[in-house]
Scaffold this motif. Structure first.
Motif, short mmCIF file in Angstrom:
data_model
loop_
_atom_site.label_atom_id
_atom_site.label_comp_id
_atom_site.label_asym_id
_atom_site.label_seq_id
_atom_site.Cartn_x
_atom_site.Cartn_y
_atom_site.Cartn_z
N PRO A 4 0.80 -1.23 0.00
CA PRO A 4 0.00 0.00 0.00
C PRO A 4 0.83 1.28 0.00
CG PRO A 4 -0.10 -1.09 2.14
CD PRO A 4 0.57 -2.05 1.20
N LEU A 5 2.12 1.16 0.36
CA LEU A 5 2.97 2.34 0.38
C LEU A 5 3.48 2.72 -1.01
CD1 LEU A 5 5.07 1.61 3.60
CD2 LEU A 5 3.00 3.01 3.36
N THR A 6 3.19 1.87 -2.01
CA THR A 6 3.64 2.16 -3.37
C THR A 6 2.98 3.43 -3.90
OG1 THR A 6 4.02 -0.18 -3.82
CG2 THR A 6 3.76 1.25 -5.73
N TYR A 7 1.75 3.69 -3.49
CA TYR A 7 0.97 4.78 -4.05
C TYR A 7 0.60 5.79 -2.97
CZ TYR A 7 0.45 1.31 -7.73
OH TYR A 7 0.71 0.38 -8.70
N ASP A 8 0.24 6.98 -3.42
CA ASP A 8 -0.21 8.00 -2.48
C ASP A 8 -1.73 8.06 -2.45
OD1 ASP A 8 -0.65 9.04 -4.94
OD2 ASP A 8 0.38 10.95 -4.59
N PHE A 9 -2.37 6.93 -2.73
CA PHE A 9 -3.82 6.81 -2.63
C PHE A 9 -4.13 5.39 -2.13
CE2 PHE A 9 -2.36 6.43 -7.04
CZ PHE A 9 -2.67 5.11 -7.33
N PRO A 10 -5.29 5.19 -1.51
CA PRO A 10 -5.62 3.86 -0.96
C PRO A 10 -5.75 2.79 -2.05
CG PRO A 10 -7.02 5.56 -0.01
CD PRO A 10 -6.31 6.19 -1.17
N VAL A 11 -5.44 1.58 -1.68
CA VAL A 11 -5.49 0.44 -2.58
C VAL A 11 -6.36 -0.65 -1.96
CG1 VAL A 11 -4.13 -1.38 -3.67
CG2 VAL A 11 -3.20 0.93 -3.51
N ILE A 12 -7.20 -1.26 -2.76
CA ILE A 12 -7.94 -2.44 -2.31
C ILE A 12 -7.59 -3.59 -3.23
CG2 ILE A 12 -9.84 -1.19 -1.21
CD1 ILE A 12 -11.51 -1.62 -3.70
N THR A 13 -7.69 -4.80 -2.72
CA THR A 13 -7.25 -5.96 -3.50
C THR A 13 -8.31 -7.05 -3.51
OG1 THR A 13 -6.17 -7.04 -1.62
CG2 THR A 13 -4.83 -5.51 -2.92
N GLU A 14 -8.27 -7.85 -4.55
CA GLU A 14 -9.07 -9.06 -4.67
C GLU A 14 -8.15 -10.15 -5.22
OE1 GLU A 14 -12.14 -10.20 -4.12
OE2 GLU A 14 -13.05 -8.37 -3.33
N THR A 15 -8.34 -11.36 -4.76
CA THR A 15 -7.58 -12.49 -5.27
C THR A 15 -8.36 -13.19 -6.38
OG1 THR A 15 -6.49 -12.85 -3.15
CG2 THR A 15 -6.51 -14.70 -4.68
N VAL A 16 -7.69 -13.47 -7.50
CA VAL A 16 -8.32 -14.17 -8.61
C VAL A 16 -8.24 -15.66 -8.35
CG1 VAL A 16 -8.24 -14.62 -11.09
CG2 VAL A 16 -7.72 -12.33 -10.21
N SER A 17 -9.39 -16.28 -8.22
CA SER A 17 -9.45 -17.70 -7.90
C SER A 17 -8.74 -18.54 -8.96
CB SER A 17 -10.92 -18.14 -7.79
OG SER A 17 -11.01 -19.52 -7.53
N GLY A 18 -7.85 -19.42 -8.50
CA GLY A 18 -7.16 -20.34 -9.41
C GLY A 18 -5.97 -19.76 -10.14
N ALA A 19 -5.64 -18.50 -9.90
CA ALA A 19 -4.54 -17.85 -10.62
C ALA A 19 -3.22 -18.04 -9.89
CB ALA A 19 -4.84 -16.37 -10.82
N TRP A 20 -2.36 -18.86 -10.44
CA TRP A 20 -1.00 -19.04 -9.95
C TRP A 20 -0.05 -18.48 -11.01
CZ3 TRP A 20 0.05 -20.95 -5.10
CH2 TRP A 20 -1.00 -21.58 -4.45
N VAL A 21 1.17 -18.19 -10.60
CA VAL A 21 2.13 -17.64 -11.56
C VAL A 21 2.24 -18.53 -12.79
CG1 VAL A 21 4.56 -17.10 -11.95
CG2 VAL A 21 3.45 -16.38 -9.83
N GLU A 22 2.32 -19.83 -12.58
CA GLU A 22 2.53 -20.75 -13.70
C GLU A 22 1.44 -20.66 -14.75
OE1 GLU A 22 3.22 -25.53 -14.54
OE2 GLU A 22 2.73 -24.81 -12.53
N ASN A 23 0.16 -20.75 -14.32
CA ASN A 23 -0.89 -20.75 -15.35
C ASN A 23 -1.22 -19.36 -15.86
OD1 ASN A 23 -2.15 -20.05 -12.93
ND2 ASN A 23 -3.95 -21.36 -13.24
#
Length: 218
Positions: A4-23
């Motif tokens: 969250p410190l990357t930006y000077d505005f708030p960040v919200i996140t969601e996880t994408v189901s089934g998404a791994w680096v490999e696929n």
């Protein structure tokens, strides 16, 4: 991207189901509905712009953008057409990617053959970062290791292409070392955080709503 410190505005996140680096890197088309669902969940939570924590999700750019009514930038690769036009006529753009073996031509968004010849792609596949991220669960990578892998790749690209005039970082881990790469190369370096900031600053958000500005990542 997820700090969250990357930006000077708030960040919200969601996880994408089934998404791994490999696929995700390989380009599994079955993931697209999950990316759309994650984007729509972000909208219900108040997101005003959407991005992703992997540049290879450029493959889902059109589908996600069509599913929501806010700006969407799934990958820094969206900057390529503009960077080509910013560079000197004979200058080249180096695209530094997590895995060049899966960075397909269609992901670059450049159809003009003359312009495509000015793009050179290098990857860090097989290195420390690559191996740690491919693990399940992913293993922690020290910033020094990221810098080592990225700097080595850029050195190889510049040796083969001294005309490189700018660098575009595809991987969303690479912004951690963008400043170091700028110092090392004395070249402009762009990444996904550049694009996210541009999206947010383009929006006419009331000052009173500053505490609800969201740059959301799938």
């Amino acid at each position: 991207m997820l700090n969250p410190l990357t930006y000077d505005f708030p960040v919200i996140t969601e996880t994408v189901s089934g998404a791994w680096v490999e696929n995700v890197v390989r380009g599994d088309p079955a993931l697209e509905p999950a990316y759309i669902e994650a984007a729509q969940r972000l909208i219900t939570r108040g997101a005003v712009a959407i991005s992703s924590d992997c540049g290879f999700t450029i493959r889902h750019q059109a589908a996600v953008a069509a599913s929501v009514n806010v700006p969407v930038a799934m990958s820094s690769l969206l900057l390529l057409p503009a960077l080509i036009r910013q560079a000197p006529p004979h200058g080249k753009i180096a695209v530094l990617t997590y895995d060049s073996t899966h960075c397909e031509e269609g992901m670059l968004g450049i159809n003009n053959l003359a312009e495509r010849s000015r793009i050179v792609v290098g990857g860090i596949e097989g290195g420390t970062v690559w191996q740690n991220e491919m693990a399940r669960p992913p293993q922690r990578t020290e910033v020094a290791d990221i810098e080592t892998d990225v700097a080595a790749c850029i050195a190889r690209l510049r040796a083969a292409h001294p005309e490189i005039a700018a660098i575009l970082l595809e991987c969303t881990m690479f912004p951690l070392v963008a400043a170091a790469i700028r110092r090392l190369t004395s070249l402009p370096v762009y990444d996904i955080t550049s694009l996210c900031r541009m999206m947010i600053t383009s929006l006419d958000l009331p000052a009173a709503a500053s505490d609800t500005r969201e740059n959301a990542h799938g």
